[in-house]
Scaffold this motif. Structure first.
Motif, PDB file in Angstrom:
ATOM      1  N   PRO A   3      43.943  32.736  43.959  1.00  0.00           N
ATOM      2  CA  PRO A   3      43.404  33.923  43.265  1.00  0.00           C
ATOM      3  C   PRO A   3      42.921  35.005  44.225  1.00  0.00           C
ATOM      4  CG  PRO A   3      42.437  31.905  42.366  1.00  0.00           C
ATOM      5  CD  PRO A   3      43.242  31.497  43.557  1.00  0.00           C
ATOM      6  N   ILE A   6      45.934  37.016  45.435  1.00  0.00           N
ATOM      7  CA  ILE A   6      46.468  37.859  44.361  1.00  0.00           C
ATOM      8  C   ILE A   6      45.559  39.068  44.118  1.00  0.00           C
ATOM      9  CG2 ILE A   6      46.939  37.876  41.857  1.00  0.00           C
ATOM     10  CD1 ILE A   6      48.077  34.972  42.355  1.00  0.00           C
ATOM     11  N   LEU A   7      44.249  38.843  44.136  1.00  0.00           N
ATOM     12  CA  LEU A   7      43.317  39.959  43.929  1.00  0.00           C
ATOM     13  C   LEU A   7      43.385  40.950  45.096  1.00  0.00           C
ATOM     14  CD1 LEU A   7      41.190  41.136  42.018  1.00  0.00           C
ATOM     15  CD2 LEU A   7      39.460  39.751  43.161  1.00  0.00           C
ATOM     16  N   ARG A   9      45.970  41.588  47.010  1.00  0.00           N
ATOM     17  CA  ARG A   9      47.220  42.362  46.862  1.00  0.00           C
ATOM     18  C   ARG A   9      47.047  43.455  45.814  1.00  0.00           C
ATOM     19  NH1 ARG A   9      51.103  37.193  46.411  1.00  0.00           N
ATOM     20  NH2 ARG A   9      51.274  36.735  48.631  1.00  0.00           N
ATOM     21  N   GLU A  10      46.412  43.096  44.728  1.00  0.00           N
ATOM     22  CA  GLU A  10      46.208  44.046  43.625  1.00  0.00           C
ATOM     23  C   GLU A  10      45.351  45.225  44.091  1.00  0.00           C
ATOM     24  OE1 GLU A  10      47.055  45.328  39.980  1.00  0.00           O
ATOM     25  OE2 GLU A  10      47.804  43.436  40.790  1.00  0.00           O
ATOM     26  N   LYS A  11      44.295  44.915  44.835  1.00  0.00           N
ATOM     27  CA  LYS A  11      43.373  45.971  45.277  1.00  0.00           C
ATOM     28  C   LYS A  11      44.041  46.942  46.253  1.00  0.00           C
ATOM     29  CE  LYS A  11      39.160  44.455  43.687  1.00  0.00           C
ATOM     30  NZ  LYS A  11      37.930  43.867  44.181  1.00  0.00           N
ATOM     31  N   ASP A  74      32.161  45.525  39.998  1.00  0.00           N
ATOM     32  CA  ASP A  74      33.417  45.946  40.625  1.00  0.00           C
ATOM     33  C   ASP A  74      33.571  45.406  42.043  1.00  0.00           C
ATOM     34  OD1 ASP A  74      34.413  47.583  38.443  1.00  0.00           O
ATOM     35  OD2 ASP A  74      32.632  48.773  38.841  1.00  0.00           O
ATOM     36  N   GLY A  75      32.637  44.602  42.486  1.00  0.00           N
ATOM     37  CA  GLY A  75      32.767  43.962  43.792  1.00  0.00           C
ATOM     38  C   GLY A  75      31.746  44.447  44.809  1.00  0.00           C
ATOM     39  N   ILE A  76      32.109  44.309  46.084  1.00  0.00           N
ATOM     40  CA  ILE A  76      31.195  44.693  47.171  1.00  0.00           C
ATOM     41  C   ILE A  76      31.228  46.214  47.296  1.00  0.00           C
ATOM     42  CG2 ILE A  76      30.700  44.438  49.635  1.00  0.00           C
ATOM     43  CD1 ILE A  76      32.479  41.878  49.571  1.00  0.00           C
ATOM     44  N   SER A 111      38.387  36.973  51.346  1.00  0.00           N
ATOM     45  CA  SER A 111      37.316  37.273  50.383  1.00  0.00           C
ATOM     46  C   SER A 111      36.804  38.698  50.575  1.00  0.00           C
ATOM     47  CB  SER A 111      36.129  36.324  50.560  1.00  0.00           C
ATOM     48  OG  SER A 111      36.522  34.996  50.428  1.00  0.00           O
ATOM     49  N   LEU A 112      36.657  39.073  51.846  1.00  0.00           N
ATOM     50  CA  LEU A 112      36.130  40.409  52.150  1.00  0.00           C
ATOM     51  C   LEU A 112      37.052  41.501  51.573  1.00  0.00           C
ATOM     52  CD1 LEU A 112      33.589  41.261  53.704  1.00  0.00           C
ATOM     53  CD2 LEU A 112      34.981  41.513  55.740  1.00  0.00           C
ATOM     54  N   TYR A 115      37.170  41.039  47.353  1.00  0.00           N
ATOM     55  CA  TYR A 115      35.970  41.363  46.595  1.00  0.00           C
ATOM     56  C   TYR A 115      35.435  42.766  46.893  1.00  0.00           C
ATOM     57  CZ  TYR A 115      35.967  36.370  45.444  1.00  0.00           C
ATOM     58  OH  TYR A 115      36.311  35.118  44.992  1.00  0.00           O
TER      59      TYR A 115
ATOM     60  N   HIS B   2      28.765  38.925  40.959  1.00  0.00           N
ATOM     61  CA  HIS B   2      29.982  38.506  41.649  1.00  0.00           C
ATOM     62  C   HIS B   2      30.919  37.739  40.716  1.00  0.00           C
ATOM     63  CE1 HIS B   2      32.698  37.040  44.603  1.00  0.00           C
ATOM     64  NE2 HIS B   2      32.290  35.800  44.498  1.00  0.00           N
ATOM     65  N   SER B   5      34.022  39.589  39.666  1.00  0.00           N
ATOM     66  CA  SER B   5      35.159  39.622  40.601  1.00  0.00           C
ATOM     67  C   SER B   5      35.954  38.322  40.527  1.00  0.00           C
ATOM     68  CB  SER B   5      34.666  39.817  42.043  1.00  0.00           C
ATOM     69  OG  SER B   5      34.168  41.111  42.228  1.00  0.00           O
ATOM     70  N   GLU B   8      38.002  38.437  37.474  1.00  0.00           N
ATOM     71  CA  GLU B   8      39.159  39.337  37.670  1.00  0.00           C
ATOM     72  C   GLU B   8      40.254  38.639  38.474  1.00  0.00           C
ATOM     73  OE1 GLU B   8      38.413  43.093  39.601  1.00  0.00           O
ATOM     74  OE2 GLU B   8      40.516  43.694  39.381  1.00  0.00           O
ATOM     75  N   SER B   9      39.844  37.877  39.497  1.00  0.00           N
ATOM     76  CA  SER B   9      40.857  37.191  40.322  1.00  0.00           C
ATOM     77  C   SER B   9      41.624  36.168  39.486  1.00  0.00           C
ATOM     78  CB  SER B   9      40.211  36.551  41.554  1.00  0.00           C
ATOM     79  OG  SER B   9      39.499  35.393  41.211  1.00  0.00           O
ATOM     80  N   VAL B  10      40.933  35.510  38.554  1.00  0.00           N
ATOM     81  CA  VAL B  10      41.596  34.525  37.683  1.00  0.00           C
ATOM     82  C   VAL B  10      42.572  35.251  36.755  1.00  0.00           C
ATOM     83  CG1 VAL B  10      41.232  32.810  35.866  1.00  0.00           C
ATOM     84  CG2 VAL B  10      39.657  32.904  37.815  1.00  0.00           C
ATOM     85  N   ARG B  12      43.989  38.243  37.116  1.00  0.00           N
ATOM     86  CA  ARG B  12      45.130  38.797  37.882  1.00  0.00           C
ATOM     87  C   ARG B  12      46.146  37.695  38.200  1.00  0.00           C
ATOM     88  NH1 ARG B  12      45.203  44.345  37.612  1.00  0.00           N
ATOM     89  NH2 ARG B  12      43.174  45.199  38.171  1.00  0.00           N
ATOM     90  N   THR B  13      45.630  36.507  38.483  1.00  0.00           N
ATOM     91  CA  THR B  13      46.526  35.378  38.776  1.00  0.00           C
ATOM     92  C   THR B  13      47.314  34.996  37.527  1.00  0.00           C
ATOM     93  OG1 THR B  13      44.908  34.611  40.380  1.00  0.00           O
ATOM     94  CG2 THR B  13      46.627  33.059  39.787  1.00  0.00           C
ATOM     95  N   GLN B  16      50.118  37.483  36.911  1.00  0.00           N
ATOM     96  CA  GLN B  16      51.270  37.270  37.794  1.00  0.00           C
ATOM     97  C   GLN B  16      52.036  35.993  37.422  1.00  0.00           C
ATOM     98  OE1 GLN B  16      51.544  36.555  42.390  1.00  0.00           O
ATOM     99  NE2 GLN B  16      50.820  38.611  42.014  1.00  0.00           N
ATOM    100  N   MET B 105      30.849  34.164  49.282  1.00  0.00           N
ATOM    101  CA  MET B 105      31.873  33.618  50.165  1.00  0.00           C
ATOM    102  C   MET B 105      31.534  32.178  50.547  1.00  0.00           C
ATOM    103  SD  MET B 105      32.589  36.836  52.650  1.00  0.00           S
ATOM    104  CE  MET B 105      32.839  38.457  51.939  1.00  0.00           C
ATOM    105  N   ILE B 132      42.563  27.505  40.871  1.00  0.00           N
ATOM    106  CA  ILE B 132      43.073  27.394  39.506  1.00  0.00           C
ATOM    107  C   ILE B 132      43.803  26.067  39.455  1.00  0.00           C
ATOM    108  CG2 ILE B 132      44.719  28.343  37.831  1.00  0.00           C
ATOM    109  CD1 ILE B 132      43.863  31.101  38.730  1.00  0.00           C
TER     110      ILE B 132
END
Lengths: 243, 140
Positions: A3, A6-7, A9-11, A74-76, A111-112, A115, B2, B5, B8-10, B12-13, B16, B105, B132
């Motif tokens: 995940p 994928i995130l 790449r999306e960002k 929306d993240g960091i 992660s950096l 996020y 957090h 986020s 969102e990552s889940v 987006r996965t 895809q 993290m 996942i």
């Protein structure tokens, strides 16, 4: 299916991405990254992400060592200095040293990126860690990028950087610039080259068809550590010719 | 915050994965998070439920498993659990408050924790990432 990947790449998928890289440490890559990002922030919405997670020099250069990033839905949230967004692990760990095994390092880097809140960024500049390690593989995994390679005139540095150029050539990524940092010092209108001339760098740039730019030494730069965004000396003037 | 986020990552996965596998509807997604990341599962589920409609996953349920990782010290070869470093985790939480770095993290864990037996930072952690584990499909 990771995940995080994928995130990330999306960002980054709609962003212009520059990676400031060097196979050799101590060549001034973080300084070049910082000033390059400052210059670009005057023209487009730019975020500098410091992926050199062990050095975290960006925080020291911009004087944000003791600040923590806000974490929103929306993240960091980047730190903003004169319009430039900055994301650094320093803003997560509060200026603590970070020593990590390789696999953890990759996860933290990913992660950096994943996020970070990059909604307002048009251009993302990565300050990459020195060396030839899995960081470059991670970057390749998540985005296409324009590499900017930093070296000094020293033969050791050039030979190490050549390996990076070979790697990029193999994966069909063409760097735009080879930046020769600390190439000369202008002392009372006399050009002195304390680390030798840029003969080897020039040969390398010709061999790999990369534009070469020489950056001078400016002893005054030390006065701007902690407020690098206020620096307007020779180094940034020379870098501005790249715009 | 957090958790948003992570949600969102889940999602987006899932976007895809469903596109790649030509799946129309996903019934359930099962994820795992490491216990020491202290993610709030209620907030994570709320974030997922708020976002899923935007991505045509209105009917998808989120199941969250909490992983209890095993720590292994590469220096003295000891293994230990989260409970064995509970006091260290509490100190980090006290120092950082809401901005607890292992929440954001989990992979930072060897930078913050030391082996309770020899004091080394040279620690390997099983199950440090959010994963996942399973996607259940309604129809394709």
């Amino acid at each position: 299916m990771n995940p995080l990947t994928i995130l990330a790449r999306e960002k980054l998928k709609t962003k212009k991405v520059t990676a400031v890289m060097s196979a050799k440490g101590g060549v001034g890559k973080s300084l070049i990254s910082a000033l390059f990002a400052v210059l670009h922030s005057k023209r487009e919405k730019t975020v500098l992400i410091d992926l050199d997670i062990h050095g975290m020099s960006s925080a020291k250069l911009f004087g944000i060592e003791n600040k923590l990033h806000n974490i929103t839905r929306d993240g960091i949230a980047p730190f903003y200095i004169q319009g430039l967004g900055i994301i650094t692990l320093n803003g997560i760990v509060k200026d603590r040293y970070v020593i990590l095994p390789g696999s953890n390092r990759g996860d933290v880097m990913e992660s950096l990126i994943s996020y970070s809140d990059l909604r307002n960024a048009e251009h993302v500049v990565f300050d990459m860690p020195p060396g030839l390690s899995d960081e470059i593989l991670i970057l390749n995994r998540v985005t296409k990028y324009n590499p900017m390679i930093v070296t000094t005139p020293s033969k050791v540095s050039i030979k190490t950087v050549e390996q990076l150029l070979q790697f990029l050539n193999d994966i069909k990524v063409t760097p735009k610039y080879l930046v020769v940092n600390m190439a000369y010092i202008n002392y009372e209108n006399t050009i002195i080259r304390p680390f030798g001339d840029s003969t080897y760098a020039k040969k390398l740039s010709e061999r790999y068809n990369v534009s070469l730019i020489e950056i001078p030494i400016d002893p005054n730069i030390e006065d701007f550590v902690g407020r690098i965004h206020e620096y307007n000396g020779e180094i940034i003037k020379k870098l501005s010719t790249l715009l | 915050m957090h958790e948003w986020s992570v949600a969102e990552s889940v999602i987006r996965t899932l976007v895809q994965w469903s596109s790649k596998n030509r799946v129309i509807e996903i019934k359930k997604v099962v994820i795992s998070v490491p216990s020491f990341s202290m993610l709030d599962v209620d907030v994570l589920r709320e974030a997922f439920d708020m976002m899923k409609g935007e991505y045509s996953f209105s009917g998808t349920l989120l199941e969250i498993n909490i992983k209890e990782p095993v720590f292994k010290c590469e220096n003295c070869d000891s293994t230990f659990s989260v409970n064995d470093v509970g006091d260290q985790i509490e100190k980090i939480k006290l120092n950082f408050g809401e901005e607890y770095p292992l929440h954001l993290m989990p992979a930072l864990v060897p930078a913050f924790l030391v082996c309770p037996y020899c004091g080394s930072h040279d620690i390997e952690v099983s199950s440090q990432s959010i994963t996942i584990d399973k996607i259940e499909v309604e129809k394709s």
